[in-house]
Design an enzyme around this catalytic site. Structure first.
Site, short mmCIF file in Angstrom:
data_model
loop_
_atom_site.label_atom_id
_atom_site.label_comp_id
_atom_site.label_asym_id
_atom_site.label_seq_id
_atom_site.Cartn_x
_atom_site.Cartn_y
_atom_site.Cartn_z
N HIS A 193 0.83 -1.11 -0.07
CA HIS A 193 -0.04 -0.05 -0.06
C HIS A 193 1.02 1.09 0.02
CE1 HIS A 193 -2.08 3.19 2.01
NE2 HIS A 193 -3.48 2.69 1.41
N VAL A 195 1.36 3.89 1.80
CA VAL A 195 2.28 4.53 2.84
C VAL A 195 3.13 3.44 3.41
CG1 VAL A 195 0.20 5.92 3.60
CG2 VAL A 195 0.46 3.49 4.74
N LYS A 196 3.24 2.10 3.03
CA LYS A 196 4.26 1.26 3.42
C LYS A 196 5.50 1.44 2.84
CE LYS A 196 0.69 -0.51 5.70
NZ LYS A 196 -0.27 -1.73 5.44
N HIS A 197 6.57 0.39 3.01
CA HIS A 197 7.90 0.79 2.72
C HIS A 197 8.15 0.84 1.27
CE1 HIS A 197 8.27 -0.78 6.92
NE2 HIS A 197 9.38 0.27 6.93
#
Ligand SMILES: *Cc1c(COP(=O)(O)O)cnc(C)c1O
Length: 394
Positions: A193, A195-197
């Site tokens: 997603h 907002v993930k790394h």
């Protein structure tokens, strides 16, 4: 002397809103996606296995299976256990809803374990109290990017013969005792997603330490069919067999091309997050109106989130007022998470007792942390937080 917060009529720290999380997509990423758009394979094609192989090598495991989301990865992991109606899966309530929902979708019973208040990581002691003869699996959530205390979890799964699943949607790039997240549990789920790394827009990955679950996952993501389109093409056959009803959980070639390009920058993204976290630790070191979550030894934290606990005893304003005050300063704070057992569905259907989770939830706040933050963004956060909290200090 105390500066006036924007919510009290003062001047906001920033004109524009700094988001709590954001992806870093550059020209290279865009070119990689464009290349796929010009090819004839848009969905399952060569980029899928290329991404899977690179990802597996990066986290040091034999098998990685790309799926359409982190939720699909958790669902696939749980589905591979063939859970029955009375089976129980223990997981923290301090997680994103999807972790628990997938247990429900598999027809089993979610049992919420409490957390350690200083880290928000699942408590091995509370898991032990909640294990019954029906317990089949434990889901460990590496909250905020800090790996759980896996040694304690290994003890439990050995003693009671359980399966360990890691929800590593926060912890790509992290490690425990020099072993990468991805190879720490029987099955590990990652999310891409934005907002993930790293991101593929929507997307996820499942890593497995066991060949049978890998085979299961390949089929489950493709309706339960034994041969995918690429293999049928290679073998010059139209026929396939379905051994169980699966889903369409495939990740497209377009998304995998983005994933490959993003994965090259993972180390840079993680090191940027770790630098921002260190800056926050230093800046809030002597500041007693809040406390960041505790860093534990023997592990590398990859800082998906930077969570602090407000010292509400020393503040005259509520958490929700401070939340609004920081938004008005242009600081996009957030709260991770409303405990899952407090959601209506879980309240109505399951009995849960997680005292630390209920208590700590009242004090937590997530500060912005992501790779496109600049130095002035980080200093804005620190100044706005100090301004707002100092104003309400009692
Ligand atoms: C993001 C996340 C998920 C779900 O991942 P999606 O890719 O959004 O489906 C699950 N668990 C945790 C802890 C997450 O942070």
């Amino acid at each position: 002397m105390c500066a006036l917060p924007a919510i009290e009529g003062g001047v906001p720290q920033r004109d524009s809103m700094l988001r709590y999380g954001a992806p870093d997509v550059d020209g290279e990423d865009i070119r990689a996606v464009n290349e796929v758009l010009k090819s004839s394979w848009l969905t399952t094609g060569p980029k899928v296995s290329e991404f899977e192989e690179l990802f597996a090598a990066k986290v040091n495991v034999a098998d990685a299976i790309a799926v359409s989301s982190g939720t699909a990865a958790i669902h696939t992991a749980l589905a591979s256990l063939d859970l029955k109606k009375n089976d129980e899966v223990i997981l923290p309530s301090m997680t994103f809803l999807a972790t628990a929902n997938c247990v429900v979708h598999c027809g089993a019973k979610p049992v919420f374990a409490d957390i350690e208040p200083s880290t928000l990581l699942i408590s091995a002691e509370d898991i032990r109290k909640k294990i019954t003869k029906n317990t089949r699996a434990i889901i460990a959530v590496d909250f905020a990017g800090q790996p759980c205390s896996y040694d304690k979890l290994y003890k439990l799964i050995e003693e009671f013969g359980l399966i360990l699943i890691a929800d590593a949607c926060h912890s790509l790039g992290a490690s425990y005792k020099a072993k990468s997240v991805g190879g720490l549990a029987d099955l590990t789920a990652f999310s891409f997603h934005p907002v993930k790394h790293i991101t593929t827009a929507e997307g996820g990955m499942l890593t497995s330490l066991e060949r049978n679950s890998t085979k299961f996952a390949y089929q489950f993501r493709n309706h339960g069919i034994d041969l995918d389109a690429v293999s049928r093409n290679k073998q010059q056959t139209w026929s396939y067999d379905m051994q169980m009803p699966g889903f369409n959980y495939r990740l497209s070639d377009m998304q995998c091309a983005l994933g490959i390009s993003q994965l090259r920058k993972l180390d840079h993204f993680v090191s940027k997050r770790r630098k921002i976290a260190q800056y926050y630790f230093d800046a809030f070191g002597g500041f007693d109106l809040l406390k960041p979550l505790k860093k534990l030894p023997d592990r590398v934290h990859s800082y998906h989130l930077f969570v602090v606990q407000l010292n509400l005893h020393k503040l005259s304003a509520s958490r929700s007022h401070i939340f609004k005050a920081l938004l008005q300063e242009g600081i996009g704070v957030n709260v991770h998470y409303t405990p899952v057992h407090q959601q209506s569905f879980y309240q109505d259907n399951y009995e849960s007792k997680c005292i630390n989770t209920d208590d700590v939830y009242k004090r937590i706040l997530s500060l912005p942390i992501h790779p496109i933050m600049q130095v002035n963004d980080v200093t804005d956060v620190v100044q706005a937080v100090k301004k707002v909290l100092s104003y309400y200090a009692v």
